[in-house]
Design a protein around this motif. Structure first.
Motif, short mmCIF file in Angstrom:
data_model
loop_
_atom_site.label_atom_id
_atom_site.label_comp_id
_atom_site.label_asym_id
_atom_site.label_seq_id
_atom_site.Cartn_x
_atom_site.Cartn_y
_atom_site.Cartn_z
N ILE A 145 0.62 -1.12 0.33
CA ILE A 145 0.10 -0.08 -0.26
C ILE A 145 1.25 1.29 -0.14
CG2 ILE A 145 -2.02 1.05 1.28
CD1 ILE A 145 -2.90 -1.57 2.26
N PRO A 146 0.86 2.09 -0.64
CA PRO A 146 1.39 3.36 -0.84
C PRO A 146 0.94 4.18 0.02
CG PRO A 146 0.11 3.15 -2.80
CD PRO A 146 -0.39 2.19 -2.26
N TRP A 147 2.41 5.19 -0.04
CA TRP A 147 1.92 6.77 1.25
C TRP A 147 1.02 7.38 1.27
CZ3 TRP A 147 4.79 7.43 -2.87
CH2 TRP A 147 4.51 8.22 -3.53
N TRP A 148 0.73 7.57 -0.48
CA TRP A 148 -0.48 8.42 -0.76
C TRP A 148 -1.95 7.80 -0.68
CZ3 TRP A 148 -2.98 6.12 -4.74
CH2 TRP A 148 -2.85 4.64 -5.41
N PHE A 149 -2.57 6.52 0.13
CA PHE A 149 -3.63 5.00 -0.75
C PHE A 149 -4.35 6.37 0.09
CE2 PHE A 149 -6.45 2.18 0.23
CZ PHE A 149 -5.68 1.48 -2.03
N PHE A 150 -4.53 7.28 1.34
CA PHE A 150 -5.64 8.07 1.58
C PHE A 150 -5.38 8.79 1.73
CE2 PHE A 150 -5.35 3.53 4.20
CZ PHE A 150 -6.47 3.03 3.30
N LEU A 151 -4.38 9.80 0.93
CA LEU A 151 -4.35 10.95 1.01
C LEU A 151 -5.22 12.26 0.74
CD1 LEU A 151 -0.07 11.73 0.45
CD2 LEU A 151 -2.07 11.54 3.07
N ASN A 152 -5.92 11.81 -0.62
CA ASN A 152 -7.05 12.35 -1.09
C ASN A 152 -8.15 12.21 -0.58
OD1 ASN A 152 -6.41 12.94 -4.34
ND2 ASN A 152 -6.03 10.38 -3.97
N GLU A 153 -8.69 14.00 -0.94
CA GLU A 153 -10.22 13.96 -0.37
C GLU A 153 -11.19 13.05 -0.54
OE1 GLU A 153 -11.16 17.58 -0.74
OE2 GLU A 153 -9.24 19.28 0.31
N GLY A 154 -12.07 13.01 0.00
CA GLY A 154 -13.38 11.93 -0.76
C GLY A 154 -13.18 10.88 -0.70
N VAL A 155 -11.96 10.36 0.03
CA VAL A 155 -11.97 8.73 0.13
C VAL A 155 -11.92 8.97 1.90
CG1 VAL A 155 -10.18 8.67 -1.99
CG2 VAL A 155 -9.96 8.32 0.68
N VAL A 156 -12.82 7.00 1.98
CA VAL A 156 -12.93 6.52 3.20
C VAL A 156 -10.94 6.53 3.91
CG1 VAL A 156 -13.46 4.70 4.83
CG2 VAL A 156 -14.50 5.06 2.44
N LEU A 157 -10.88 7.18 5.36
CA LEU A 157 -9.74 7.42 6.20
C LEU A 157 -8.87 8.53 6.03
CD1 LEU A 157 -8.76 3.61 7.07
CD2 LEU A 157 -10.61 5.25 8.17
N SER A 158 -10.18 9.23 4.41
CA SER A 158 -8.96 10.48 4.04
C SER A 158 -8.11 11.79 4.63
CB SER A 158 -9.97 11.52 3.30
OG SER A 158 -9.51 12.88 2.77
N GLY A 159 -7.24 11.81 4.43
CA GLY A 159 -5.92 12.00 5.55
C GLY A 159 -5.37 11.46 6.33
N THR A 160 -5.34 10.30 6.62
CA THR A 160 -4.65 8.93 7.30
C THR A 160 -3.18 9.27 6.49
OG1 THR A 160 -6.69 7.89 7.89
CG2 THR A 160 -4.59 7.03 8.48
N ARG A 161 -2.16 9.22 7.66
CA ARG A 161 -0.60 8.86 6.78
C ARG A 161 -0.47 7.63 7.67
NH1 ARG A 161 3.07 12.44 9.68
NH2 ARG A 161 2.15 14.26 8.00
N LEU A 162 0.06 6.92 6.87
CA LEU A 162 0.14 5.33 6.88
C LEU A 162 1.57 5.21 7.66
CD1 LEU A 162 -1.05 3.43 4.07
CD2 LEU A 162 -2.00 3.13 6.66
N LYS A 163 1.41 5.25 8.91
CA LYS A 163 3.12 5.35 9.72
C LYS A 163 3.65 3.46 9.93
CE LYS A 163 0.67 8.33 13.28
NZ LYS A 163 0.80 8.41 14.86
N ARG A 164 3.05 2.84 9.40
CA ARG A 164 4.04 1.77 9.10
C ARG A 164 5.12 2.39 7.40
NH1 ARG A 164 5.17 -2.36 12.09
NH2 ARG A 164 3.46 -2.59 13.61
N VAL A 165 4.62 3.19 6.53
CA VAL A 165 4.92 2.88 5.57
C VAL A 165 5.59 4.94 5.38
CG1 VAL A 165 4.19 4.32 2.44
CG2 VAL A 165 3.33 2.07 4.44
N ASP A 166 5.41 6.04 6.30
CA ASP A 166 5.40 6.83 5.85
C ASP A 166 5.48 7.94 7.88
OD1 ASP A 166 6.78 9.69 4.80
OD2 ASP A 166 4.88 10.19 4.39
N PRO A 167 6.32 6.75 8.30
CA PRO A 167 5.84 7.58 8.96
C PRO A 167 6.46 9.03 10.36
CG PRO A 167 8.20 5.97 9.25
CD PRO A 167 7.75 5.72 7.91
N ASP A 168 6.82 9.80 9.09
CA ASP A 168 6.95 10.86 10.18
C ASP A 168 6.51 11.72 8.43
OD1 ASP A 168 9.28 10.64 7.90
OD2 ASP A 168 10.80 11.73 9.39
N GLY A 169 6.14 11.23 7.32
CA GLY A 169 5.38 12.51 6.93
C GLY A 169 6.28 12.70 5.83
N GLY A 170 7.68 12.50 5.48
CA GLY A 170 8.83 12.86 4.77
C GLY A 170 9.25 12.70 3.78
N ILE A 171 7.86 10.76 3.17
CA ILE A 171 7.70 10.59 2.13
C ILE A 171 6.90 11.82 1.09
CG2 ILE A 171 6.60 9.45 -0.12
CD1 ILE A 171 7.86 7.49 2.43
#
Length: 339
Positions: free
Chosen positions: A116-142
């Motif tokens: 699952i890529p880091w961007w998977f939940f970053l778009n508006e309008g999707v379930v869990l929108s805005g959720t950063r996957l810490k397993r993939v991008d822990p500090d938001g650097g990506i």
């Protein structure tokens, strides 16, 4: 095309492949062979090998050599039309921080990654929108280094390996699916697919790349960690009725989660398992990594799915149990952590 971004003709793109392993080398060779200006951001001794010999590709019984520009510094390669990232997930954060000089206002960034890529939940309008996957991008650097507007999602279905640095062996499959993270059709996704099709890939643009990513995850999140635990190829795992039932249960958890997330993947586990059974004796990427002593992508392939399930309040006990055991196995082998 280098001056006009993706608005010019398909055959003149400046393309940088970040990470020239098996899949990255496959892409670089095919795209260079189709006449694109291909460069590779590499590291270590591989940089010199690529500068001297280019990418050597064995496919369909024939070996070809393809000159590419290679450097271990992004600034030497300059702004690209397309940047294709093919490193393993544990290395992604460091790569994202280093590729800034490759990205201009119109650059398309294609993360061709497992899981699952880091961007998977970053778009508006999707379930869990805005959720950063810490397993993939822990500090938001990506997320900070690669703006979402530049990203085109990708799913790769191909079996490749490296016989030596800079030498890629293509065994089977050459399918690539591209799509906008927003889940909408776009002209630039169509152009990228056309470019890859022109280079000999079975390439399409998808109106729902998130669904395509989840469809691939359905197999990877089950077969990979269990192969790591059992050190077994897929045919031997599927010959064990108990393991087959485990896979069915894990897939049901992933399918239920997909419906909660609005992805709505409708594939019978038995059908998906049957597809893998037809492939015969296959070593998963995690089994290959275990044997080679390389870092495994447990967090992006399994851990991120569990993280999403927790956020969506969906119980996935089989996935959690297998993940915990696989992480411990990888730790004991010294292959869980940064690449």
């Amino acid at each position: 095309m280098a001056q006009e971004g993706m608005g010019a003709k398909v055959g003149a793109a400046r393309v940088c492949v970040v990470g020239a392993g098996a899949i990255g080398g496959f892409f670089a060779a095919r795209l260079a062979g189709a006449g694109h200006d291909v460069s590779v951001l590499a590291r270590g001794a591989l940089t010199g090998i690529l500068q001297e010999h280019g990418i050597r590709l064995t496919s369909g019984g024939a070996e070809t050599a393809h000159p590419v520009r290679a450097s271990d510094r992004a600034a030497e390669l300059g702004v690209q039309d397309i940047v294709i990232i093919t490193v393993k997930a544990p290395a992604l954060a460091a790569v994202a921080a280093a590729i800034g000089p490759l990205i201009g206002p119109d650059t398309i960034v294609i993360p061709a990654l497992n899981g699952i890529p880091w961007w998977f939940f970053l778009n508006e309008g999707v379930v869990l929108s805005g959720t950063r996957l810490k397993r993939v991008d822990p500090d938001g650097g990506i997320e900070a280094s690669i703006p979402l507007a530049h990203v085109i999602g990708a799913v790769v279905i191909a079996s490749c390996s490296t016989s030596a640095p800079g030498q890629v062996v293509h065994a089977s499959g050459n399918k690539v699916v591209f799509g906008e993270p927003s889940g909408q059709s776009s002209e630039r996704a169509d152009r990228v697919a056309a470019m890859f099709a022109d280079a000999g890939f079975v390439a399409t643009a998808s109106p729902d790349i998130r669904r395509d990513i989840w469809a691939k995850l359905l197999g990877n999140a089950c077969f990979n960690p269990v192969s790591l635990l059992t050190q077994s190829p897929t045919d031997l795992m599927l010959a064990d009725p108990g393991l087959e039932q485990l896979f069915v249960g894990m897939m049901h958890e992933l399918l239920a989660l997909s419906h909660t997330l609005g992805i709505g993947l409708d594939i019978a586990p038995e059908q998906r398992i049957g597809e893998t059974r037809k492939l015969g004796h296959i070593k998963t990427s995690m089994l290959q990594d275990l044997e080679a002593g390389r870092s495994v992508e447990l967090d992006s392939i399994v851990g991120a799915a569990i993280e999403a399930a927790d956020a969506a309040h969906i119980d996935v006990p089989l996935l959690k149990t297998v993940f915990s055991m696989a992480v411990q196995r990888a730790r004991m082998a010294g292959i869980y952590g940064e690449a």
